[in-house]
Design a protein around this motif. Structure first.
Motif: not given
Length: 159
Positions: A72-85
């Motif tokens: 996030s600090a680098l402007g990259l939205p993290p994706d920890g949604r269950p379907e992504t994992v």
């Protein structure tokens, strides 16, 4: 849409984004298999391994938050949604139902080894792109190696 601008050049941002996202998936998955094993372990070493699994889960969850916040600090939205994992997770997982204590130890050692191997690759790829992220990945690797050692010692001598 970019809400947070990165301090990294775009080429470095792509490398770092991939490293952080795949690390996030590994850590979230590791916390899930740790909890699954925690709930389903049986055997004479139930209590000690049951408690030790909580250490792995806590470590993985804490580092997943750190990794996501770095992204996030680098402007990259993290994706920890269950379907992504679920779609991206490649580390060893547990079988359903009760799992003997020696099998749990083997599973966690294998999952940690796989995660560590992947982290070491990411450490190399982030060296020039972003030494700050590389440093974060090195710290995570050190802690996971410690956890792996502690679990591997549980099944000594080897079966």
């Amino acid at each position: 849409m970019t809400v947070v601008r990165s301090t990294l050049p775009e080429s470095a941002r792509e490398v770092v984004g991939e490293a952080l996202q795949s690390t996030l998936v590994d850590l979230l998955g590791l916390s899930l298999i740790g909890k699954q094993a925690h709930w389903n372990i049986v055997g004479p070493r139930f209590r000690s391994i049951h408690l030790q699994l909580d250490e792995v889960v806590s470590t993985a969850r804490s580092f997943s938050d750190t990794v996501a916040e770095r992204a996030s600090a680098l402007g990259l939205p993290p994706d920890g949604r269950p379907e992504t994992v679920a779609a991206a997770y490649t580390l060893p997982g547990s079988k359903p139902g009760w799992i003997r204590d020696d099998e749990v130890v083997r599973l966690i050692v294998e999952a940690l080894e796989a995660a560590i191997g992947r982290l070491r690759e990411r450490i190399e790829t982030t060296e020039k792109a972003d030494p700050v992220t590389q440093d974060l990945l090195i710290g995570i690797t050190a802690e996971l190696e410690k956890q792996r050692w502690m679990f591997e010692a549980e099944n000594w001598p080897r079966d």
